[in-house]
Design a protein around this motif. Sequence first.
Motif, PDB file in Angstrom:
ATOM      1  N   LEU A   1     -58.522  56.703  82.044  1.00 25.97           N
ATOM      2  CA  LEU A   1     -58.056  57.682  80.999  1.00 25.97           C
ATOM      3  C   LEU A   1     -56.671  57.574  80.860  1.00 25.97           C
ATOM      4  O   LEU A   1     -56.357  57.984  79.742  1.00 25.97           O
ATOM      5  CB  LEU A   1     -58.689  59.006  81.382  1.00 25.97           C
ATOM      6  CG  LEU A   1     -60.065  59.014  81.503  1.00 25.97           C
ATOM      7  CD1 LEU A   1     -60.570  60.627  81.871  1.00 25.97           C
ATOM      8  CD2 LEU A   1     -60.885  58.543  80.357  1.00 25.97           C
ATOM      9  N   ASP A   2     -55.743  57.437  81.596  1.00 21.62           N
ATOM     10  CA  ASP A   2     -54.278  57.433  81.634  1.00 21.62           C
ATOM     11  C   ASP A   2     -53.774  56.290  81.199  1.00 21.62           C
ATOM     12  O   ASP A   2     -53.842  55.289  82.147  1.00 21.62           O
ATOM     13  CB  ASP A   2     -53.699  58.029  83.056  1.00 21.62           C
ATOM     14  CG  ASP A   2     -52.280  58.288  82.828  1.00 21.62           C
ATOM     15  OD1 ASP A   2     -51.486  57.801  82.178  1.00 21.62           O
ATOM     16  OD2 ASP A   2     -51.972  59.613  83.498  1.00 21.62           O
ATOM     17  N   ARG A   3     -53.291  55.913  79.976  1.00 22.71           N
ATOM     18  CA  ARG A   3     -52.744  54.502  79.706  1.00 22.71           C
ATOM     19  C   ARG A   3     -51.378  54.203  80.370  1.00 22.71           C
ATOM     20  O   ARG A   3     -51.236  53.186  80.733  1.00 22.71           O
ATOM     21  CB  ARG A   3     -52.731  54.582  78.360  1.00 22.71           C
ATOM     22  CG  ARG A   3     -52.241  53.317  77.636  1.00 22.71           C
ATOM     23  CD  ARG A   3     -52.261  53.300  76.294  1.00 22.71           C
ATOM     24  NE  ARG A   3     -53.626  53.371  75.649  1.00 22.71           N
ATOM     25  CZ  ARG A   3     -54.487  52.469  75.422  1.00 22.71           C
ATOM     26  NH1 ARG A   3     -54.090  50.987  75.808  1.00 22.71           N
ATOM     27  NH2 ARG A   3     -55.542  53.016  74.942  1.00 22.71           N
ATOM     28  N   GLN A   4     -50.670  55.347  80.804  1.00 23.92           N
ATOM     29  CA  GLN A   4     -49.270  55.040  81.142  1.00 23.92           C
ATOM     30  C   GLN A   4     -49.527  54.656  82.668  1.00 23.92           C
ATOM     31  O   GLN A   4     -48.875  53.882  83.025  1.00 23.92           O
ATOM     32  CB  GLN A   4     -48.556  56.170  81.191  1.00 23.92           C
ATOM     33  CG  GLN A   4     -47.234  55.700  81.784  1.00 23.92           C
ATOM     34  CD  GLN A   4     -46.254  57.086  81.489  1.00 23.92           C
ATOM     35  OE1 GLN A   4     -46.512  58.322  80.691  1.00 23.92           O
ATOM     36  NE2 GLN A   4     -44.906  57.156  81.966  1.00 23.92           N
ATOM     37  N   GLU A   5     -50.548  55.242  83.346  1.00 21.54           N
ATOM     38  CA  GLU A   5     -50.881  54.874  84.760  1.00 21.54           C
ATOM     39  C   GLU A   5     -51.415  53.463  84.655  1.00 21.54           C
ATOM     40  O   GLU A   5     -51.305  52.655  85.882  1.00 21.54           O
ATOM     41  CB  GLU A   5     -51.630  56.024  85.216  1.00 21.54           C
ATOM     42  CG  GLU A   5     -52.121  55.811  86.756  1.00 21.54           C
ATOM     43  CD  GLU A   5     -50.981  55.669  87.760  1.00 21.54           C
ATOM     44  OE1 GLU A   5     -50.891  54.831  88.669  1.00 21.54           O
ATOM     45  OE2 GLU A   5     -49.773  56.094  87.552  1.00 21.54           O
ATOM     46  N   ALA A   6     -52.256  53.225  83.763  1.00 23.12           N
ATOM     47  CA  ALA A   6     -52.903  51.928  83.904  1.00 23.12           C
ATOM     48  C   ALA A   6     -52.082  50.721  83.591  1.00 23.12           C
ATOM     49  O   ALA A   6     -51.932  49.922  84.330  1.00 23.12           O
ATOM     50  CB  ALA A   6     -54.008  52.167  82.689  1.00 23.12           C
ATOM     51  N   ALA A   7     -51.032  51.019  82.727  1.00 23.67           N
ATOM     52  CA  ALA A   7     -49.833  49.956  82.592  1.00 23.67           C
ATOM     53  C   ALA A   7     -49.040  49.914  83.908  1.00 23.67           C
ATOM     54  O   ALA A   7     -48.752  48.643  84.283  1.00 23.67           O
ATOM     55  CB  ALA A   7     -48.893  50.724  81.381  1.00 23.67           C
TER      56      ALA A   7
ATOM     57  N   TRP B   1     -53.962  43.148  80.003  1.00 23.54           N
ATOM     58  CA  TRP B   1     -54.989  44.242  80.504  1.00 23.54           C
ATOM     59  C   TRP B   1     -55.235  45.073  79.420  1.00 23.54           C
ATOM     60  O   TRP B   1     -54.486  45.218  78.301  1.00 23.54           O
ATOM     61  CB  TRP B   1     -54.034  45.074  81.610  1.00 23.54           C
ATOM     62  CG  TRP B   1     -53.103  45.720  80.934  1.00 23.54           C
ATOM     63  CD1 TRP B   1     -51.597  45.262  80.980  1.00 23.54           C
ATOM     64  CD2 TRP B   1     -52.865  46.959  80.698  1.00 23.54           C
ATOM     65  NE1 TRP B   1     -50.787  46.244  80.332  1.00 23.54           N
ATOM     66  CE2 TRP B   1     -51.528  47.462  80.065  1.00 23.54           C
ATOM     67  CE3 TRP B   1     -53.882  48.150  80.434  1.00 23.54           C
ATOM     68  CZ2 TRP B   1     -51.416  48.640  79.830  1.00 23.54           C
ATOM     69  CZ3 TRP B   1     -53.666  49.484  79.941  1.00 23.54           C
ATOM     70  CH2 TRP B   1     -52.011  49.885  79.680  1.00 23.54           C
ATOM     71  N   THR B   2     -56.626  45.676  79.555  1.00 25.56           N
ATOM     72  CA  THR B   2     -57.017  46.874  78.602  1.00 25.56           C
ATOM     73  C   THR B   2     -57.627  47.923  79.545  1.00 25.56           C
ATOM     74  O   THR B   2     -57.430  47.683  80.812  1.00 25.56           O
ATOM     75  CB  THR B   2     -58.147  46.237  77.961  1.00 25.56           C
ATOM     76  OG1 THR B   2     -59.146  45.860  78.638  1.00 25.56           O
ATOM     77  CG2 THR B   2     -57.719  44.996  76.945  1.00 25.56           C
ATOM     78  N   MET B   3     -57.809  49.041  78.922  1.00 23.10           N
ATOM     79  CA  MET B   3     -58.374  50.048  79.674  1.00 23.10           C
ATOM     80  C   MET B   3     -59.651  49.869  80.237  1.00 23.10           C
ATOM     81  O   MET B   3     -59.812  50.104  81.580  1.00 23.10           O
ATOM     82  CB  MET B   3     -58.414  51.245  78.842  1.00 23.10           C
ATOM     83  CG  MET B   3     -57.143  52.055  78.313  1.00 23.10           C
ATOM     84  SD  MET B   3     -56.089  52.490  79.340  1.00 23.10           S
ATOM     85  CE  MET B   3     -56.911  53.871  80.333  1.00 23.10           C
TER      86      MET B   3
ATOM     87  N   ASN C   1     -50.259  44.895  77.128  1.00 22.41           N
ATOM     88  CA  ASN C   1     -51.592  45.713  76.876  1.00 22.41           C
ATOM     89  C   ASN C   1     -52.502  44.998  75.671  1.00 22.41           C
ATOM     90  O   ASN C   1     -51.928  45.104  74.499  1.00 22.41           O
ATOM     91  CB  ASN C   1     -51.491  47.102  76.389  1.00 22.41           C
ATOM     92  CG  ASN C   1     -52.461  48.044  76.152  1.00 22.41           C
ATOM     93  OD1 ASN C   1     -52.526  49.174  75.449  1.00 22.41           O
ATOM     94  ND2 ASN C   1     -53.730  47.667  76.746  1.00 22.41           N
TER      95      ASN C   1
ATOM     96  N   SER D   1     -59.018  47.709  83.367  1.00 20.74           N
ATOM     97  CA  SER D   1     -58.524  48.642  84.456  1.00 20.74           C
ATOM     98  C   SER D   1     -59.632  49.300  85.161  1.00 20.74           C
ATOM     99  O   SER D   1     -59.643  49.383  86.337  1.00 20.74           O
ATOM    100  CB  SER D   1     -57.447  49.555  83.959  1.00 20.74           C
ATOM    101  OG  SER D   1     -56.967  50.451  84.889  1.00 20.74           O
TER     102      SER D   1
END
Length: 288
Positions: A201-207, A188-190, A236, A193
């Motif tokens: 915008l939130d990488r942790q939330e995207a993870a 996955w990437t931003m 990621n 997502s």
Amino acid sequence: MTTNDLPVIAAVDGSTHGRQALDWATREAVRRGLPLLIVHVRPLTRQVDEETGRREAETLLAESVRRSALIAPELRPSTLAPLDFPSAALVSLGRDASMIVVGSRGLGGFRSLMIGSNSLATASMASCPVVVVQDDRPEGDDRGADAAAFTDIVAGVAADESSEAVLEFAFATAASRPGARLRIVHGWTMFSSMLAGGPVLDRQEAAGSAARTLAELTSGWHEKYPQVEIVREPVNGSASRTLVTASATAALTVIGRRKGGESLGLGLSPVAQTAVTHALGPVAVVPC
């Protein structure tokens, strides 16, 4: 013949890569308890007369049966030598097969190419899974490849497409190999997502979202295959790079053929084509 006893097809052409494919197919037929069909397609473009071509095919198939018997004496392979274009014949035969196993390159392949045109075409069009046996050993090294240390099966799944067929093939493969883990990988990437309607915008939330998506995609499979150890890996990074990296430590990498490649004149999506042409070990391409 039921869907449970459709043969494993091994495509041979006399090349080192074809022999590696035969070895892999022989072992897989034994693991799954399936018949083995060894096929040598006599190309329509060969500049030899019919009788010479037939004799050469018979010799090659007899040698292939003997080679297979050294690995699995209990098998009684069938053989076939159709006169056709190689990929067309294999695609046709694949309608009544559990899988087709091909080498990454044949006798006519350029050494600079990582996968031959017939292998790529078969993987792009067959209605059954196609295993492309990649092997980095030098030409002429004919030793069995399946004794490698790697035992993990890797399955690549996508959030926006059905992965049922990929997971079914991957779980069945892992279940046929005692002690094998199944690593289910989701890159996955931003950007991906965002396309999926997730966090931007939130990488942790995207993870976290990617991990939840992977859990949802794979729920219920443990009940069907309780003997298989499952490792879920949301990574990621681009899907293509993630799968190629994972293939370096996998006995087999399983990917979906995916939709999306038709605009390029291919049956493989860009992600699937990149994975199958650059993987560092055997790859199974599953129609989905």
